[in-house]
Design a protein around this motif. Structure first.
Motif, PDB file in Angstrom:
ATOM      1  N   ASN A 101      -7.141   8.696   0.902  1.00  0.00           N
ATOM      2  CA  ASN A 101      -5.895   9.674   1.321  1.00  0.00           C
ATOM      3  C   ASN A 101      -6.439  11.071   1.715  1.00  0.00           C
ATOM      4  O   ASN A 101      -7.153  11.662   1.244  1.00  0.00           O
TER       5      ASN A 101
ATOM      6  N   GLN B 118      -3.805  14.684   1.797  1.00  0.00           N
ATOM      7  CA  GLN B 118      -2.589  15.046   1.513  1.00  0.00           C
ATOM      8  C   GLN B 118      -2.526  16.513   1.669  1.00  0.00           C
ATOM      9  O   GLN B 118      -3.244  17.140   0.980  1.00  0.00           O
TER      10      GLN B 118
ATOM     11  N   ARG C 180      -0.557  10.137  -4.719  1.00  0.00           N
ATOM     12  CA  ARG C 180       0.566  10.973  -4.357  1.00  0.00           C
ATOM     13  C   ARG C 180       0.245  12.475  -5.005  1.00  0.00           C
ATOM     14  O   ARG C 180       0.066  12.510  -6.019  1.00  0.00           O
ATOM     15  N   ARG C 181       0.133  13.238  -4.154  1.00  0.00           N
ATOM     16  CA  ARG C 181       0.125  14.752  -4.678  1.00  0.00           C
ATOM     17  C   ARG C 181       1.168  15.521  -4.721  1.00  0.00           C
ATOM     18  O   ARG C 181       2.299  15.273  -4.147  1.00  0.00           O
TER      19      ARG C 181
ATOM     20  N   ASP D 100      -5.623  21.287   2.107  1.00  0.00           N
ATOM     21  CA  ASP D 100      -5.629  19.590   2.211  1.00  0.00           C
ATOM     22  C   ASP D 100      -6.589  19.240   1.173  1.00  0.00           C
ATOM     23  O   ASP D 100      -7.617  19.608   0.770  1.00  0.00           O
TER      24      ASP D 100
END
Ligand SMILES: [Zn+2]
Length: 217
Positions: free
Chosen positions: A19, A21, A52-53, A153
């Motif tokens: 991922n 994010q 998920r951040r 990021d």
């Protein structure tokens, strides 16, 4: 964001751990906008085999999320950051070739490039483009949480547990990818090529990291 693993059989317990994010510009709990240089807290949640951040302000962290981070199993990692207001849009974004390639590899999420992805992250850490914020263990594998030092990021990069003898071949792959670019993705249901089992008995001890020699650049 489309699920890049949608083509995989649902039974396959593969975590989408490549991922990327981006950092939120406002608290994702109370909605208050972050000011320049304002501290914030990030949590990484495991959700349906994805990460998920969640970025929250200090007040929300103290009121609720500190407790959740310490008690909820789904919270795999958390750290503190300092929000930096994005540069004015007139400023051109200068992006390193290695960073561009890392982003492409993260989006591709092809297991065969797992070692190359890790080596690129280490290279960018040396150049101070990325910084390790946290690390955690998932399914017997260490995952590094890298944060981009300028835009915040977050890249979650699994440790491929490279053996010393494998390093040179991976570095050659990285050099080739930097020179020639990432080949087009294969389409179709062909299974991805098998990668060496990272949990093999010959893997380097978990507290040591195999790293490429400094490039001198
Ligand atoms: Zn808040």
């Amino acid at each position: 964001m489309p699920d890049s693993h949608a083509f995989l059989p649902p039974a396959l317990p593969l975590m989408n751990d490549w991922n990327i994010q981006g950092r939120a510009s406002a608290c994702q709990s109370c909605g208050q906008k972050f000011a320049d240089r304002q501290p914030y807290h990030s949590l990484l949640w495991e959700e349906e085999r994805r990460y998920r951040r969640l970025d929250v302000c200090v007040a929300c962290w103290e009121a609720q999320y500190l407790q959740e981070a310490r008690t909820r199993r789904e919270v795999v990692s958390y750290w503190r950051g300092i929000y930096e207001a994005p540069p004015p849009p007139a400023e051109p974004i200068r992006r390193d070739a290695a960073e561009t390639l890392l982003r492409q590899l993260c989006e591709r999420a092809d297991p065969q490039y797992r070692p190359a992805t890790y080596i690129l992250a280490v290279m960018l850490e040396r150049k101070r483009v990325l910084k390790v914020k946290e690390q955690f263990w998932r399914d017997g594998q260490r995952v590094f949480v890298y944060e981009h030092t300028r835009n915040g990021d977050v890249f979650t990069v699994p440790d491929p547990a490279l053996k010393l003898g494998e390093l040179e071949a991976v570095q050659r792959t990285v050099a080739q990818l930097l020179e020639q670019g990432l080949p087009p993705a294969m389409s179709g249901p062909d299974p991805a090529p098998a990668t060496p089992d990272a949990t093999g008995a010959e893997a380097v001890p978990s507290d040591s990291r195999v790293e490429p020699a400094p490039s001198g650049s």
